[in-house]
Design an enzyme around this catalytic site. Structure first.
Site, PDB file in Angstrom:
ATOM      1  N   GLU A  45     -18.981  20.856  34.012  1.00  0.00           N
ATOM      2  CA  GLU A  45     -18.346  19.549  34.208  1.00  0.00           C
ATOM      3  C   GLU A  45     -17.390  19.293  33.052  1.00  0.00           C
ATOM      4  O   GLU A  45     -17.816  19.222  31.896  1.00  0.00           O
ATOM      5  CB  GLU A  45     -19.410  18.456  34.268  1.00  0.00           C
ATOM      6  CG  GLU A  45     -18.843  17.045  34.335  1.00  0.00           C
ATOM      7  CD  GLU A  45     -19.913  15.975  34.192  1.00  0.00           C
ATOM      8  OE1 GLU A  45     -19.567  14.855  33.751  1.00  0.00           O
ATOM      9  OE2 GLU A  45     -21.091  16.241  34.506  1.00  0.00           O
ATOM     10  N   ARG A  49     -11.988  12.788  29.342  1.00  0.00           N
ATOM     11  CA  ARG A  49     -11.924  11.921  28.159  1.00  0.00           C
ATOM     12  C   ARG A  49     -10.837  12.344  27.187  1.00  0.00           C
ATOM     13  O   ARG A  49     -10.642  11.694  26.167  1.00  0.00           O
ATOM     14  CB  ARG A  49     -13.271  11.944  27.432  1.00  0.00           C
ATOM     15  CG  ARG A  49     -14.453  11.479  28.263  1.00  0.00           C
ATOM     16  CD  ARG A  49     -15.738  11.596  27.483  1.00  0.00           C
ATOM     17  NE  ARG A  49     -16.906  11.566  28.354  1.00  0.00           N
ATOM     18  CZ  ARG A  49     -18.141  11.821  27.952  1.00  0.00           C
ATOM     19  NH1 ARG A  49     -18.355  12.134  26.676  1.00  0.00           N
ATOM     20  NH2 ARG A  49     -19.142  11.785  28.797  1.00  0.00           N
ATOM     21  N   THR A  73     -16.486  11.822  34.158  1.00  0.00           N
ATOM     22  CA  THR A  73     -15.873  10.561  33.727  1.00  0.00           C
ATOM     23  C   THR A  73     -14.747  10.160  34.686  1.00  0.00           C
ATOM     24  O   THR A  73     -13.673   9.741  34.276  1.00  0.00           O
ATOM     25  CB  THR A  73     -15.338  10.647  32.280  1.00  0.00           C
ATOM     26  OG1 THR A  73     -16.222  11.426  31.468  1.00  0.00           O
ATOM     27  CG2 THR A  73     -15.252   9.249  31.668  1.00  0.00           C
ATOM     28  N   LYS A 133     -26.666  11.221  39.846  1.00  0.00           N
ATOM     29  CA  LYS A 133     -26.851  11.482  38.420  1.00  0.00           C
ATOM     30  C   LYS A 133     -27.657  10.338  37.816  1.00  0.00           C
ATOM     31  O   LYS A 133     -27.204   9.187  37.850  1.00  0.00           O
ATOM     32  CB  LYS A 133     -25.493  11.608  37.721  1.00  0.00           C
ATOM     33  CG  LYS A 133     -25.607  11.796  36.201  1.00  0.00           C
ATOM     34  CD  LYS A 133     -24.271  12.068  35.549  1.00  0.00           C
ATOM     35  CE  LYS A 133     -23.455  10.826  35.338  1.00  0.00           C
ATOM     36  NZ  LYS A 133     -22.325  11.048  34.398  1.00  0.00           N
TER      37      LYS A 133
END
Length: 211
Positions: A45, A49, A73, A133
């Site tokens: 993943e 960011r 994100t 998640k």
């Protein structure tokens, strides 16, 4: 089940520890992907960011075609479209908002949304999200929470992430409703920036041996 969910499930059976990557420079992507693949990692993943996050996804997929690379994100419709255009094969978000849900436009099967309660988990399941998640796992109850959720909601599968230590990985993976565990310990931002590829490979091998 959709093809990507089947692929994620199969990949997680082989390697259920998913590195959550914060990569500052796209130039780090090829050697990082190869270091992870050499250790047996099957899913990664890449968080959005950093300024190069999207480029990192593209370059990692080129360097290691066998690695399933997703975007983390993901917070907006713009993130969804940009991540998929960059080659992300799945999406991860810390939670779910009405705007993000609407932006998915029927692509719920690509997203692993964060949940922190039974009500959120039930709502996301009803909306068509097939994998969830638990986030932030350490604050949301950790292993005890997963054990409690497994009773009334045995059909739901989770990838707990957030605040999990290396020492806790095995206990999370032992839960029947956990298909994978996410964390930054395999490849920390500092090690990636420093090009510590051998260390990343060794760390990944050690953690994967816990399954």
């Amino acid at each position: 089940m959709t093809n990507i969910i089947q692929r994620l499930d199969e990949a997680a059976k082989a390697a259920p520890v998913v590195p959550v990557l914060v990569v500052d420079a796209a130039a780090s992507a090829p050697p990082l992907a190869q270091a992870l693949e050499a250790a047996g990692v099957t899913i990664a993943e890449v968080t959005l960011r950093t300024a190069d996050g999207l480029k990192v996804i593209t370059e990692m997929r080129k360097a290691a075609p066998g690695l399933i690379v997703g975007a983390g994100t993901v917070l907006s419709g713009r993130d969804v479209d940009a991540a998929l255009d960059a080659g992300a094969e799945f999406l991860v978000s810390p939670g779910m908002s009405p705007g993000l849900r609407a932006a998915l436009g029927g692509r719920e099967h690509l997203m692993i949304p964060g949940v922190a309660s039974a009500s959120e988990a039930m709502a996301r399941s009803e909306e068509g999200f097939q994998r969830l998640k638990l986030f932030p796992a350490a604050i949301a109850g950790g292993v005890p929470a997963l054990k409690a959720l497994a009773g009334p909601l045995p059909h739901l599968k989770f990838m707990p992430t957030g605040g999990i230590t290396e020492g806790e990985v095995a206990s999370y993976l032992a839960q029947p409703n956990v298909f994978a565990v996410g964390g930054s310990w395999i490849a920390g931002q500092a090690d990636i920036a420093a090009g510590n590829w051998a260390k990343i490979t060794d760390t990944a091998k050690r953690l994967l041996a816990l399954r």
